[in-house]
Structure formats: structure tokens, C-alpha cells
Design a protein around this motif. Sequence first.
Motif, PDB file in Angstrom:
ATOM      1  N   SER A   1       9.355 -41.479 -26.020  1.00 35.25           N
ATOM      2  CA  SER A   1       8.503 -42.370 -25.231  1.00 35.25           C
ATOM      3  C   SER A   1       8.051 -43.577 -26.034  1.00 35.25           C
ATOM      4  O   SER A   1       8.051 -43.557 -27.263  1.00 35.25           O
ATOM      5  CB  SER A   1       7.270 -41.607 -24.749  1.00 35.25           C
TER       6      SER A   1
ATOM      7  N   ARG B   1      12.781 -30.232 -25.517  1.00 33.55           N
ATOM      8  CA  ARG B   1      12.064 -31.414 -25.054  1.00 33.55           C
ATOM      9  C   ARG B   1      10.815 -30.988 -24.303  1.00 33.55           C
ATOM     10  O   ARG B   1      10.804 -29.983 -23.605  1.00 33.55           O
ATOM     11  CB  ARG B   1      12.922 -32.246 -24.103  1.00 33.55           C
TER      12      ARG B   1
ATOM     13  N   GLN C   1      10.854 -38.912 -31.119  1.00 32.63           N
ATOM     14  CA  GLN C   1      10.000 -39.382 -30.035  1.00 32.63           C
ATOM     15  C   GLN C   1      10.858 -40.115 -29.030  1.00 32.63           C
ATOM     16  O   GLN C   1      11.680 -40.956 -29.391  1.00 32.63           O
ATOM     17  CB  GLN C   1       8.896 -40.293 -30.574  1.00 32.63           C
TER      18      GLN C   1
ATOM     19  N   ASN D   1       5.388 -37.008 -18.048  1.00 29.71           N
ATOM     20  CA  ASN D   1       5.770 -38.091 -17.144  1.00 29.71           C
ATOM     21  C   ASN D   1       4.550 -38.507 -16.332  1.00 29.71           C
ATOM     22  O   ASN D   1       3.723 -37.669 -15.960  1.00 29.71           O
ATOM     23  CB  ASN D   1       6.912 -37.648 -16.226  1.00 29.71           C
TER      24      ASN D   1
ATOM     25  N   GLU E   1       7.910 -33.336 -22.007  1.00 28.27           N
ATOM     26  CA  GLU E   1       7.681 -34.707 -21.583  1.00 28.27           C
ATOM     27  C   GLU E   1       6.500 -34.821 -20.635  1.00 28.27           C
ATOM     28  O   GLU E   1       6.407 -34.086 -19.664  1.00 28.27           O
ATOM     29  CB  GLU E   1       8.939 -35.250 -20.905  1.00 28.27           C
TER      30      GLU E   1
ATOM     31  N   ARG F   1       6.451 -38.251 -24.744  1.00 33.23           N
ATOM     32  CA  ARG F   1       7.702 -37.548 -24.438  1.00 33.23           C
ATOM     33  C   ARG F   1       8.470 -37.447 -25.744  1.00 33.23           C
ATOM     34  O   ARG F   1       8.678 -38.449 -26.426  1.00 33.23           O
ATOM     35  CB  ARG F   1       8.530 -38.311 -23.408  1.00 33.23           C
TER      36      ARG F   1
ATOM     37  N   CYS G   1       3.005 -40.416 -29.705  1.00 29.99           N
ATOM     38  CA  CYS G   1       2.839 -38.969 -29.733  1.00 29.99           C
ATOM     39  C   CYS G   1       2.071 -38.634 -31.005  1.00 29.99           C
ATOM     40  O   CYS G   1       2.636 -38.666 -32.103  1.00 29.99           O
ATOM     41  CB  CYS G   1       4.197 -38.260 -29.719  1.00 29.99           C
TER      42      CYS G   1
END
Length: 192
Positions: A162, A135, A160, A139, A137, A186, A166
Motif C-alpha cells: 500500500s 497477505r 508493503q 481495503n 490487506e 496492505r 504500515c
Amino acid sequence: MSRLFVLAATLGGLYLAAPVLHAQNIVRCESSGGQYQSCPADTRGGVTLSRQLSSQGCWQNDTWGYDRNRIWVTHGCRAEFAVGSQSSGSSGNSNSNAVAAAAVVALLGAAVLASKHHDDDRNDDDGRYDGYSFRCESNDNRYVSCPLPGSRGDVDIRRQLSKSPCRYGQSWGRDRHSVWVDDGCRAEFVVY
């Protein structure tokens, strides 16, 4: 479900589906320098992405596609495509679809089991790569760089996580030793 059962179901499904399946041709098509490229192919039997060769993403109807007599790629997508019919199409054989479906279900079961095994091996605390997937991410829309071991393999998004998109080259990318994310991207990435 035990691994032995999944393996037996997979092998049984492949054995039963063997008379239904036909050989496929492999066509290599590459977008060099991000340019559009068209590769001649008889696509009447369908086309599937067999193996991605680029670190840039290859997404059907976005960076690759096909029509009746060609496969096209763009934006750096380089891949091998399986071209050809996957079923015998013989009339009067009503079991063909059922047998093919059983093989697909068995293969999916094996893939889920393999995926679970790799997910269990991943260190979820820091999201770093220690298997086939990891992962990375962003944030609070911050730029984040996630290390890769060495420079082996191609990288693509496995899943994905989020709501923010992406997009390769915009909100995620790869350099020699890491994958970076930005603008809220993310995702779970895969190295192959």
C-alpha cells in the motif's frame, strides 16, 4: 533457470568467497518493555541484523542502529546482530570484490527461487497463510484480521503493498492467532 544451476552457482560462489570472508561475532541486544537499550560491541567492521527475536519490527535507523562501540535497540526490537568485518581488506587482491559479488549474486538467485516457490504455494484468492508468507490487506481503511495457524513464529512485513504506511502497533499488529491491519495498510507478511 533450473534449481540445479542455482544450487551449483550458490555453492560455487560460497567456495570461491570462503577465503575472503571472516568469522563474525553475534551480539544479542533486546529492548524490554519498549525501552531504549544499548549493548557494547566493536562495530568497526559493520553490523547486520542476523536474526530478529521479537514480533515488534526491527528496522535499521528506526528501532535499531549502531555507532563505533555499541548497538542500540528501542520500541521492543529484540535481535541478534552479526558484528565484524566481512572482507579481508587485503591490498593488491583486486579479485576479492568480484568474488564476493559473485557469491552475493548466487545467493540472491537462490533466495529469489525460494521466494517464487513459496509465492506459488500461497492461496492468492483469500490471502491466508499456508507457507512462509501471506497477505493481509486493509481495503477502504477498514480493520481486517488475518488468521495464523496456531501461534508459531515471529511476524514481520516482507513487502508493503500500500501507499498508506504500515507501522507496527499503529496500522498493523499481531495477537496470539492473527495479524491485523487497519488504516489502509496492505502488506505481504512473513512468519519465521
